[in-house]
Enzyme design. Structure first.
Site, short mmCIF file in Angstrom:
data_model
loop_
_atom_site.label_atom_id
_atom_site.label_comp_id
_atom_site.label_asym_id
_atom_site.label_seq_id
_atom_site.Cartn_x
_atom_site.Cartn_y
_atom_site.Cartn_z
N LEU A 310 0.81 -1.22 0.00
CA LEU A 310 0.00 0.00 0.00
C LEU A 310 0.84 1.27 0.00
O LEU A 310 0.36 2.31 -0.42
CB LEU A 310 -0.94 0.01 1.21
CG LEU A 310 -2.00 -1.10 1.25
CD1 LEU A 310 -2.80 -1.02 2.53
CD2 LEU A 310 -2.91 -1.03 0.05
N LYS A 312 5.01 3.22 1.34
CA LYS A 312 6.22 3.23 2.16
C LYS A 312 6.38 4.59 2.80
O LYS A 312 5.84 5.59 2.34
CB LYS A 312 7.46 2.91 1.32
CG LYS A 312 7.61 1.44 0.98
CD LYS A 312 8.97 1.17 0.34
CE LYS A 312 9.17 -0.31 0.10
NZ LYS A 312 10.52 -0.58 -0.46
N LYS A 333 1.19 -2.47 9.22
CA LYS A 333 2.29 -1.51 9.22
C LYS A 333 3.54 -2.23 9.71
O LYS A 333 3.65 -2.57 10.89
CB LYS A 333 1.93 -0.32 10.12
CG LYS A 333 2.91 0.83 10.08
CD LYS A 333 2.38 1.98 10.95
CE LYS A 333 3.31 3.17 10.91
NZ LYS A 333 2.79 4.28 11.75
N ASP A 432 1.34 15.25 13.79
CA ASP A 432 1.66 15.09 12.36
C ASP A 432 0.37 15.03 11.55
O ASP A 432 0.18 14.14 10.71
CB ASP A 432 2.50 13.84 12.13
CG ASP A 432 3.12 13.83 10.74
OD1 ASP A 432 3.19 14.90 10.09
OD2 ASP A 432 3.55 12.75 10.28
#
Length: 836
Positions: A310, A312, A333, A432
């Site tokens: 999916l 990187k 993940k 983030d």
């Protein structure tokens, strides 16, 4: 008496002497025992030293033996290498000999082919003239040609001697028999000679691997043979570098096949080198960057089968997998095989577990953690599988942005999540927040979830100063000040503007340029923030006279960008109908809507984090409250007419009730005081009262007729036959386009007909190409008002063809949600609003 006295006086002396003798003996015993102990200790030490020396000697002997063994192994390896080199030299010599034989035989075949070419092409005058000019000795009789045929057969058999030794006698017998038959028949029938010669030529051509026609081969025999000789020489050089087996097998193959085999051998050797390099990293499971080498179809911990990759990132990579236990698709993940990434992933797992436990009903838009495990030194985090992120959504609009109605839905959900994260029970700062970390739950819906808590922390456990992606980095992080939940609010303000405009609001190339971009729009930060910043001297210069700050010039930028101020209202397009007037005359994009949106963004982008708007205050902002201005014009007119009719009916009922009350009171007054009530309404006759009521009713009827006429005129303007036809054409075009796109998310007709669960739908029409040239359809079905809204859009498109052609699929109709004012965490989500 004297003797007794003397004896008495000598007695203590004798006792002392005896005691001295005893002490002396004791001292001697102690001395000798100490000597004996020292001797024993010395002997023990000597023994230990001797043992150590023996052990050292044994170790040295063992090392010498190992060195000798290594030397012997090296000598053996050298001998083996020498033997291999000798074998290779011998093999090369054999190859050269075989190749020389093959060349000689090939040259013989060339000459024989030239001789046979005259026989095969007697009917072609042009071909015969070519051969006569090149070879003058080729004009012979039929008998000589028959002999040449015999030679050809022999030569062909010689070529076959290299690889097929067992078949020599059989081939020779067959060929000799055929040649004898040809000699007997040659003098009688020339046609048979031609056929036999053609067969021989075909055999020769098979040896040379030419699959062209006989005539063309005969015309170019000399040139082709010369080229073949050159190619054979080149192949010899290539074959010397390859294995012996390949050389022996490639003697009768085409030149192209030889080259292919040589290439494959070299690539295999390079693959072996790569495998040797990769085996150095985590037993061959990782690459040079400590990322796990994903193999499609591999099963993790006997449960998760890898389906596809999916994406990187700096943390590692994310893959799609199938959970064989829960029978569902999930996202895994895979964290890098490095200690800092591993430790940060543990923090992410802890925070996700905390938030998921506090939100068991999955109301607050946080990604669900399903499982986590360690696989081949990699920490793996298993979460629910989501759809596209907001950046993909923006890219599929060709960076034209999405409508305010859809932004309203996204913003409400993100603020819901931020409010949940800011509660004391959760107390998590995302750190983030950006479009890539906000994902759609379903490509056909506007529901979203927030992901990637790898940089997150608690407000009292702030670990890092350098956080947030640069475009969405808050000023307190740029100035290295203390931060809190408000940094996520700054990021959200930048995200909302970008989602509507199509470009990042502050796109700095470095920290100084980022601060410059912010100051261009919002002016300088407050002086107290600059004073308390450790980076004040890096970014600003202070005027000693006025004590004011000025921004330093950015010397790191390659291009000289002049400082120019921009207004946030101009960037959003408040007065121009959106950015570049793309949203002009669209429902939900009136001036009032843009003013509300601008006010919310300005409060999100306040420099001082203490004055910046909080998630709860933002949820109560007027931007999220439905108003008449945020609705389409037709709905506004309908609601206005309904409200007016309701008001009129209420007025009538009130007047009637008042008249009844007055009539009752007037009758009472008239009975009591008939003379003093001339000026009261009851003094009028019943006939006059009826006339007044009739006049009022007539006025109301006239007003209603006027309103109906206005509504009919509006409907004629909006529902004219031309607009209806264009609307149906647009729907037909969309359906045809959906029939062409065979992707699972491209069925537009289903979106237009599906209005059960969600009145506001996001549809990404994604192709399988790498560029993802897709259309995004934001379709809104409002039961009875679908075609009303479509007709409005068609009128706008007819008036602005050049401006709105690119937005026909991107900017469909959307209705804003109706979230209530939310005072508590439990009441944060609307109860009667299922469209998100």
């Amino acid at each position: 008496m004297d003797s007794d006295a003397k004896s008495r006086n000598d007695a203590p002396i004798i006792k002392l002497s005896i005691d001295l003798i005893k002490t002396y003996k004791h001292i001697n015993q102690v001395y000798y025992t100490a000597k004996a102990k020292k001797k024993q200790q010395a002997q023990q030490q000597a023994q230990q030293q001797a043992q150590q020396l023996q052990q050292q000697a044994q170790q040295q002997q063992h090392q010498l033996q190992q060195q000798q063994q290594l030397l012997q192994q090296q000598q053996q390896q050298q001998q083996q290498q020498q033997q291999q080199q000798q074998q290779q030299q011998q093999q090369q010599q054999q190859q050269q000999q075989q190749q020389q034989q093959y060349q000689q035989q090939h040259n013989n075949n060339i000459n024989n082919n030239n001789n046979n070419s005259n026989i095969n092409n007697k009917n072609n005058n042009n071909n015969n003239t070519n051969f006569n000019t090149s070879n003058n000795n080729n004009n012979t009789n039929n008998n000589s040609n028959n002999n040449s045929n015999n030679n050809n057969s022999n030569n062909n058999n010689n070529n076959n001697n290299i690889n097929n030794i067992n078949n020599i006698n059989i081939n020779n017998k067959n060929n000799n028999n055929n040649n004898n038959n040809n000699n007997n028949i040659n003098n009688i029938n020339n046609n048979n000679n031609k056929n036999n010669n053609n067969n021989n030529n075909n055999n020769n051509n098979d040896d040379n691997n030419n699959i062209n026609n006989n005539n063309s081969n005969n015309n170019n025999n000399n040139n082709n043979n010369n080229n073949n000789n050159n190619n054979n020489n080149n192949n010899n050089n290539n074959n010397n570098n390859s294995n012996n087996n390949n050389n022996n097998n490639n003697l009768n193959n085409n030149n192209s096949n030889n080259n292919y085999n040589n290439n494959t051998t070299t690539t295999s050797s390079s693959n072996n080198n790569n495998n040797n390099k990769q085996s150095k990293y985590n037993d061959g499971y990782d690459d040079e960057n400590a990322d796990y080498i994903v193999r499609i179809g591999e099963v993790f911990v006997d449960r998760f089968e890898i389906i596809s990759s999916l994406g990187k990132g700096s943390f590692g990579q994310v893959v799609k997998a199938f959970d064989s236990v829960l029978k569902e698709y999930v996202a895994i993940k895979i964290i890098k095989n490095k200690v800092p990434f591993y430790n940060q992933a543990l923090i992410e797992i802890r925070l996700l577990e905390l938030m998921n436990n506090k939100d068991p009903e999955d109301q607050y838009k946080i990604i669900k953690l399903k499982h986590h495990f360690k696989f081949r030194n990699h920490l793996c985090i298993v979460t629910e599988l989501l759809s596209y992120n907001l950046y993909d959504l923006l890219r599929n609009t060709h960076f034209h942005g999405v409508s305010l109605n859809l932004i309203k839905k996204f913003a409400h959900q993100i603020l819901t999540a931020l409010f949940f994260m800011s509660t004391p029970e959760v107390d998590v700062i995302h750190c983030d927040l950006k479009p890539e970390n906000i994902l759609l739950r379903n490509p056909k819906r506007s529901a979203i979830k927030i992901i990637d808590f790898g940089s997150s922390c608690h407000s009292n456990e702030r670990m890092y100063k350098y956080i947030q992606s640069r475009f969405y980095r808050s000023p307190e992080i740029l100035l290295e000040l203390e931060y809190s939940f408000s940094i996520d609010m700054w990021s959200l303000g930048c995200i909302l503007v970008e989602m509507h405009v199509g470009e990042p609001l502050f796109s700095g190339q470095n920290e100084q340029d980022q601060l410059t971009k912010i100051i261009e729009v919002l002016d300088l930060p407050p002086s107290h923030m600059i004073d308390s910043s450790p980076k004040a001297k890096k970014f600003f210069t202070k005027d000693p006279i006025n004590s004011t700050y000025q921004l330093k010039k950015n010397e790191k930028l390659k291009t000289n960008v002049e400082f120019c101020k921009k207004k946030l209202s101009e960037i959003i397009g408040v007065e121009t109908g959106g950015p570049q007037s793309r949203r002009k005359n669209e429902p939900g994009h009136a001036l009032v809507d843009y003013l509300k949106f601008l006010d919310l963004i300005e409060k999100m982008l306040i420099y001082d984090p203490q004055k910046r708007i909080t998630p709860l205050e933002a949820l109560q902002h007027s931007f999220f409250l439905t108003d008449e201005t945020s609705q389409p014009p037709q709905q506004q007119s309908q609601q206005q007419s309904q409200q007016q009719s309701q008001q009129q009916s209420q007025q009538q009922s009130q007047q009637q009730s008042q008249q009844r009350r007055q009539s009752n009171t007037d009758n009472n007054f008239s009975n009591n005081n008939p003379i003093n009530n001339y000026n009261s309404p009851s003094s009028k006759s019943p006939h006059q009262q009826l006339q007044q009521q009739q006049q009022q009713q007539q006025q109301q009827q006239q007003q209603q007729q006027q309103q109906q006429q206005q509504q009919q005129q509006q409907q004629q303007q909006t529902y004219s036959p031309t607009t209806q036809q264009s609307n149906h054409k647009l729907v037909d075009q969309m359906k045809k386009a959906s029939m062409k796109d065979k992707s699972p998310h491209s069925n537009i007709s289903n979106i237009l007909n599906d209005s059960e669960e969600d009145n506001s739908k996001v549809h990404i029409n994604s192709n399988t190409s790498d560029n993802m040239q897709a259309r995004i359809n934001f379709q809104v079905e409002n039961q009875s008002n679908i075609y009303n809204n479509n007709n409005n859009n068609n009128n706008n498109n007819n008036n602005n063809n050049n401006n709105n052609n690119s937005n026909n699929y991107n900017n469909s109709n959307e209705l804003s949600p109706n979230p209530p004012i939310l005072p508590n965490l439990k009441d944060l989500l609307p109860h009667n609003n299922n469209n998100i």
